[in-house]
Design an enzyme around this catalytic site. Structure first.
Site, short mmCIF file in Angstrom:
data_model
loop_
_atom_site.label_atom_id
_atom_site.label_comp_id
_atom_site.label_asym_id
_atom_site.label_seq_id
_atom_site.Cartn_x
_atom_site.Cartn_y
_atom_site.Cartn_z
CG HIS A 1 -63.97 52.99 5.23
ND1 HIS A 1 -63.36 54.19 5.01
CD2 HIS A 1 -64.10 52.40 4.01
CE1 HIS A 1 -63.14 54.35 3.72
NE2 HIS A 1 -63.57 53.27 3.08
CG HIS B 1 -61.44 55.59 -1.25
ND1 HIS B 1 -60.49 55.38 -0.28
CD2 HIS B 1 -62.55 54.92 -0.83
CE1 HIS B 1 -61.00 54.60 0.68
NE2 HIS B 1 -62.25 54.31 0.36
CD GLU C 1 -66.95 53.69 -4.14
OE1 GLU C 1 -67.70 52.94 -3.50
OE2 GLU C 1 -66.24 54.57 -3.61
CG ASP D 1 -67.91 51.26 4.62
OD1 ASP D 1 -67.29 51.84 5.52
OD2 ASP D 1 -67.82 51.56 3.42
#
Length: 330
Positions: free
Chosen positions: A14, A192, A195, A274
């Site tokens: 990201h 995504h 998760e 990240d």
């Protein structure tokens, strides 16, 4: 050759989430925007859990208000990636943050990012492509606007479309129109999933959005029939072990399921998500995985080849990258 020196392919990064804290602090001081509350006493990003992380992420992003800010950000992020041997990366970009989903403004931000990427390619030897990404918890209507921005700017740099944000908000089918729009524009599809929600969410994502890649996807391990299905489908997982461990999804590296997924034939890749939020780098990810699973250079060569095959870039770029990987791995 050390793992740091090995050339690497990264598919899940990201852009705003990769911003060095010092860069964001400096920008906030320039603009006189007080976001001091998002840092700890050592100057690192500070958050309590994933949902607080999202708030801190958006607060950090709030100081990025012009195309030139994103130009500078892109150079700062790519410099760190290149230092860790990344020769090709794909980054998530959101028109939500870049121009408020206005197509004209988005084009300006995108041009600034592309210019920075071109400089980095010449000066740092790293190639970048963009994956346009709506924010799930902003809702399906805004995602449609993002999809239009993606479709209108699809090309040599914008090559993919995905979705990020809070998995517990909305269902994959709510975003089907946006993904169909992006697919019709020729963009590669990732999403995504798996998760913060489990196997059922992965199945729903596969059915509704039909991605060739999936961000994270690690909770498939809770259903071995699904693991086998992912292997059969050839779905590529963009796994970010350090992120999963930092956020408490798994307690440590040895208990992370990437090893099991790899052993069962699932196509896995490794990324940082990240990195400054999770105190990681791609070199650190490789080092920790080597320690946890006794993976040698041959395994990482396989992961690189999987990532290159799955990359959302043109054939010429892949052929050039392949030569670099072959020279390093043999």
């Amino acid at each position: 050759m050390t793992l740091r020196q090995h050339p690497k392919i990264e598919l899940h990064l990201h852009l705003e989430g990769a911003a060095p804290p010092a860069f964001i602090r400096g920008l906030s001081q320039e603009k006189k925007i007080d976001i001091s509350g998002i840092f700890d006493e050592r100057g690192h990003y500070a958050y309590r859990d994933f949902w607080h992380f999202l708030k801190v992420y958006e607060a950090a992003t709030s100081v990025l208000v012009t195309p030139m800010d994103y130009h500078r950000l892109t150079l700062a992020v790519l410099e760190q990636s290149a230092e860790n041997g990344v020769i090709y990366g794909e980054t998530f970009l959101s028109p939500d943050f870049c121009g408020g989903r206005d197509l004209g403004a988005w084009r300006e931000y995108l041009h600034a990012i592309e210019e920075a990427a071109a400089i980095a390619r010449i000066q740092m030897g790293i190639t970048l492509r963009g994956i346009v990404t709506p924010i799930r918890h902003f809702g399906p209507d805004k995602a449609r606007e993002v999809a239009v921005c993606a479709a209108e700017t699809a090309g040599a740099f914008v090559t993919g479309f995905g979705i990020a944000g809070d998995e517990k908000v909305c269902e994959p089918a709510d975003f089907a129109w946006s993904f169909d729009c992006a697919r019709e524009a020729g963009l590669g599809i990732t999403a995504h999933a798996g998760e913060w929600r489990g196997p059922d969410h992965i199945r729903a994502t596969l059915k509704a959005l039909n991605p060739t890649r999936m961000g994270h996807g690690v909770r498939a391990i809770e259903d071995l029939a699904l693991v086998d299905e992912l292997a059969e489908r050839g779905t590529v997982l963009e796994v970010c072990p350090g992120s999963n461990i930092a956020l408490g999804i798994y307690p440590d590296w040895r208990k992370h399921p990437i090893g099991q997924l790899f052993d069962r034939g699932v196509k896995v890749t490794v990324s940082t998500d990240d990195p400054p939020f999770f105190h990681t780098s791609l070199t650190r990810e490789w080092d920790r995985l080597a320690d946890a699973f006794d993976w040698d250079a041959g395994v990482f060569a396989t992961l690189n080849r999987t990532a290159l095959d799955a990359a959302f870039c043109d054939r010429d770029t892949k052929e050039t990258l392949a030569k670099t990987l072959e020279a390093a791995h043999g």
